[in-house]
Design a protein around this motif. Structure first.
Motif, PDB file in Angstrom:
ATOM      1  N   ASN A   1       6.978  -9.757   4.339  1.00 17.84           N
ATOM      2  CA  ASN A   1       6.267  -9.534   3.010  1.00 17.84           C
ATOM      3  C   ASN A   1       4.428 -10.107   3.376  1.00 17.84           C
ATOM      4  N   ALA A   2       3.891  -9.359   2.391  1.00 15.96           N
ATOM      5  CA  ALA A   2       2.241  -9.625   3.371  1.00 15.96           C
ATOM      6  C   ALA A   2       1.836 -10.750   2.364  1.00 15.96           C
ATOM      7  N   ILE A   3       0.864 -11.790   2.335  1.00 14.91           N
ATOM      8  CA  ILE A   3      -0.018 -12.003   1.406  1.00 14.91           C
ATOM      9  C   ILE A   3      -1.436 -11.547   1.736  1.00 14.91           C
ATOM     10  N   ASN A   4      -2.189 -11.988   0.286  1.00 16.04           N
ATOM     11  CA  ASN A   4      -3.949 -11.263   0.551  1.00 16.04           C
ATOM     12  C   ASN A   4      -4.253 -13.367  -0.131  1.00 16.04           C
ATOM     13  N   PRO A   5      -4.463 -14.313   0.103  1.00 17.55           N
ATOM     14  CA  PRO A   5      -4.765 -15.318  -0.658  1.00 17.55           C
ATOM     15  C   PRO A   5      -5.731 -15.026  -1.595  1.00 17.55           C
ATOM     16  N   GLY A   6      -6.365 -14.157  -1.485  1.00 15.01           N
ATOM     17  CA  GLY A   6      -8.086 -14.553  -1.561  1.00 15.01           C
ATOM     18  C   GLY A   6      -8.757 -15.294  -1.761  1.00 15.01           C
ATOM     19  N   PRO A   7      -9.673 -15.983  -1.907  1.00 15.54           N
ATOM     20  CA  PRO A   7     -10.865 -16.574  -1.230  1.00 15.54           C
ATOM     21  C   PRO A   7      -9.481 -18.308  -1.752  1.00 15.54           C
ATOM     22  N   VAL A   8      -9.973 -18.715  -0.459  1.00 17.55           N
ATOM     23  CA  VAL A   8      -9.797 -20.204   0.039  1.00 17.55           C
ATOM     24  C   VAL A   8     -10.713 -20.092   0.698  1.00 17.55           C
ATOM     25  N   ASN A   9     -10.978 -21.560   0.148  1.00 20.54           N
ATOM     26  CA  ASN A   9     -12.476 -22.615   0.663  1.00 20.54           C
ATOM     27  C   ASN A   9     -11.847 -23.565   1.427  1.00 20.54           C
ATOM     28  N   THR A  10     -11.704 -22.856   2.775  1.00 23.46           N
ATOM     29  CA  THR A  10     -11.719 -23.576   4.203  1.00 23.46           C
ATOM     30  C   THR A  10     -12.585 -23.927   5.010  1.00 23.46           C
ATOM     31  N   GLY A  11     -14.103 -24.075   4.414  1.00 26.97           N
ATOM     32  CA  GLY A  11     -15.514 -24.418   4.904  1.00 26.97           C
ATOM     33  C   GLY A  11     -16.034 -23.006   4.901  1.00 26.97           C
ATOM     34  N   TYR A  12     -15.963 -22.291   5.014  1.00 30.14           N
ATOM     35  CA  TYR A  12     -16.515 -20.837   5.375  1.00 30.14           C
ATOM     36  C   TYR A  12     -17.306 -20.751   3.198  1.00 30.14           C
ATOM     37  N   LEU A  13     -17.189 -21.847   2.754  1.00 32.64           N
ATOM     38  CA  LEU A  13     -18.043 -21.796   1.785  1.00 32.64           C
ATOM     39  C   LEU A  13     -18.778 -23.141   1.207  1.00 32.64           C
ATOM     40  N   ASN A  14     -18.612 -23.986   2.553  1.00 36.18           N
ATOM     41  CA  ASN A  14     -19.795 -25.002   2.189  1.00 36.18           C
ATOM     42  C   ASN A  14     -20.837 -24.631   3.115  1.00 36.18           C
ATOM     43  N   PRO A  15     -21.618 -25.231   1.830  1.00 33.33           N
ATOM     44  CA  PRO A  15     -23.286 -25.204   2.868  1.00 33.33           C
ATOM     45  C   PRO A  15     -23.719 -25.334   3.667  1.00 33.33           C
ATOM     46  N   SER A  16     -22.773 -26.758   4.741  1.00 29.07           N
ATOM     47  CA  SER A  16     -23.801 -26.575   5.341  1.00 29.07           C
ATOM     48  C   SER A  16     -22.597 -26.302   6.768  1.00 29.07           C
ATOM     49  N   SER A  17     -22.041 -25.168   6.878  1.00 26.28           N
ATOM     50  CA  SER A  17     -20.824 -24.268   7.142  1.00 26.28           C
ATOM     51  C   SER A  17     -20.136 -23.057   6.321  1.00 26.28           C
TER      52      SER A  17
ATOM     53  N   ARG B   1      12.615 -14.153   7.841  1.00 27.08           N
ATOM     54  CA  ARG B   1      11.330 -14.196   6.572  1.00 27.08           C
ATOM     55  C   ARG B   1      10.206 -14.118   7.879  1.00 27.08           C
ATOM     56  N   VAL B   2       8.982 -12.393   7.519  1.00 25.66           N
ATOM     57  CA  VAL B   2       8.050 -12.959   8.026  1.00 25.66           C
ATOM     58  C   VAL B   2       7.150 -12.550   7.434  1.00 25.66           C
ATOM     59  N   ILE B   3       6.348 -13.472   7.002  1.00 28.35           N
ATOM     60  CA  ILE B   3       4.813 -12.833   6.303  1.00 28.35           C
ATOM     61  C   ILE B   3       3.784 -12.521   7.322  1.00 28.35           C
ATOM     62  N   TRP B   4       3.398 -12.025   6.732  1.00 24.84           N
ATOM     63  CA  TRP B   4       1.808 -11.197   7.099  1.00 24.84           C
ATOM     64  C   TRP B   4       0.299 -11.404   5.869  1.00 24.84           C
ATOM     65  N   LEU B   5      -0.150 -12.151   7.014  1.00 24.73           N
ATOM     66  CA  LEU B   5      -1.876 -12.386   5.789  1.00 24.73           C
ATOM     67  C   LEU B   5      -2.465 -11.307   6.223  1.00 24.73           C
ATOM     68  N   THR B   6      -2.575 -11.312   5.018  1.00 23.27           N
ATOM     69  CA  THR B   6      -3.696 -10.398   5.289  1.00 23.27           C
ATOM     70  C   THR B   6      -5.340 -10.476   4.420  1.00 23.27           C
ATOM     71  N   SER B   7      -6.166 -10.020   3.737  1.00 21.81           N
ATOM     72  CA  SER B   7      -6.871 -10.165   3.196  1.00 21.81           C
ATOM     73  C   SER B   7      -7.712  -9.802   1.855  1.00 21.81           C
ATOM     74  N   SER B   8      -8.943  -9.412   1.991  1.00 20.93           N
ATOM     75  CA  SER B   8      -9.830  -8.375   0.589  1.00 20.93           C
ATOM     76  C   SER B   8      -9.952  -7.683   0.833  1.00 20.93           C
TER      77      SER B   8
END
Length: 282
Positions: free
Chosen positions: A220-236, A176-183
């Motif tokens: 298969n591919a996965i577009n996880p959508g918006p996931v806050n990995t830190g880039y949506l924190n005001p400080s970072s 099984r192989v998963i590719w992460l895509t984006s928006s």
């Protein structure tokens, strides 16, 4: 465990870009470890340190991930910049050395930042994103397929040629192989190079999957959508205040990555081939 065999016992998984405990890659690796898999991860903290959200303590990350391994599972990691032409081969060599085989691969890595709009994009920015996000993913998938099937490429295939005779697909004997895509299916202003590199994967997944399935590998591919990995924190964040406020107002319940998943690698739903799964906000 009450004597019950875990679904991924005896299998080995390679997950790329597991460099931050708040990241999607770490959440995926943790879940696969909990399901019994041996885990090999790659990371490249130099890239993270160049971003507003910075890097993580890799020793702490290794320790926390190791705590989720089962008794018979193994773990190893490597720091590697996947931009280089030989980097995928180096990564695959080290990953295979962990247990001698690979059954699962999640291509979670991506270059972000140092991008531009259609007016200021240039050759270097396009190449930098393409080499990491697209080229290395395709090359890693080719190497995974060779290792899993035991086959090697020969002369270039002509259009319409199949790569090998059909191979039986079994729930527990399938790669099984998963590719992460984006928006990339939506406008991503200011991210021309990133959107291009991810759109290339999204456009390729069905063609690549049609070849891999004949080798007993489900892509298969996965577009996880918006996931806050830190880039949506005001400080970072890497967004302007206005853009960040608009995102948070429009999507007030963006998930964090802790416990994110599961990825479709150990359930009947994983019989999908060449599909792109979408996150909650899609």
């Amino acid at each position: 465990m009450n004597g019950k065999k875990l679904p991924l016992s005896g299998q080995t998984a390679l997950i790329t870009r597991v460099s931050r405990r708040s990241g999607v890659g770490f959440a995926a690796a943790k879940r696969l470890a909990q399901d019994g898999a041996s885990i090999f991860i790659s990371h490249y903290s130099t890239h993270d340190e160049q971003q507003p959200w910075k890097g993580d303590n890799l020793d702490a990350l290794r320790h926390e991930l190791s705590e989720h391994l089962t008794v018979d599972a193994s773990f190893a990691d490597i720091s590697l910049d996947l931009a280089g032409p030989d980097a995928p081969s180096t990564l695959m060599e080290h990953a295979l050395a962990l247990t001698g085989s690979l059954e699962i691969m999640i291509c979670n890595h991506a270059r972000s930042g140092s991008d531009g709009s259609i007016l200021d994009i240039n050759t270097n920015r396009l190449d930098d994103h393409f080499f990491v996000n697209t080229r290395s993913t395709v090359l890693l998938t080719s190497l995974f397929a060779q290792a899993f099937s035991g086959l090697r490429g020969g002369l270039s295939a002509a259009p319409g040629d199949t790569v090998a005779p059909d191979k039986k697909v079994s729930e527990y004997e399938t790669g099984r192989v998963i590719w992460l895509t984006s928006s990339q299916a939506r406008p991503m202003p200011g991210e021309i190079a990133y959107a291009m590199s991810k759109a290339a994967l999204a456009g390729l997944v069905r063609t690549a999957a049609s070849e891999l399935v004949r080798l007993g590998i489900l892509l298969n591919a996965i577009n996880p959508g918006p996931v806050n990995t830190g880039y949506l924190n005001p400080s970072s964040t890497d967004r302007s205040t206005e853009v960040l406020e608009e995102i948070l107002e429009t999507m007030p319940h963006i998930p964090r990555t802790y416990g994110y998943g599961p990825y479709p690698v150990a359930s009947p739903s994983s019989y999908g081939v060449g599909e792109t799964a979408l996150g909650d906000y899609y």
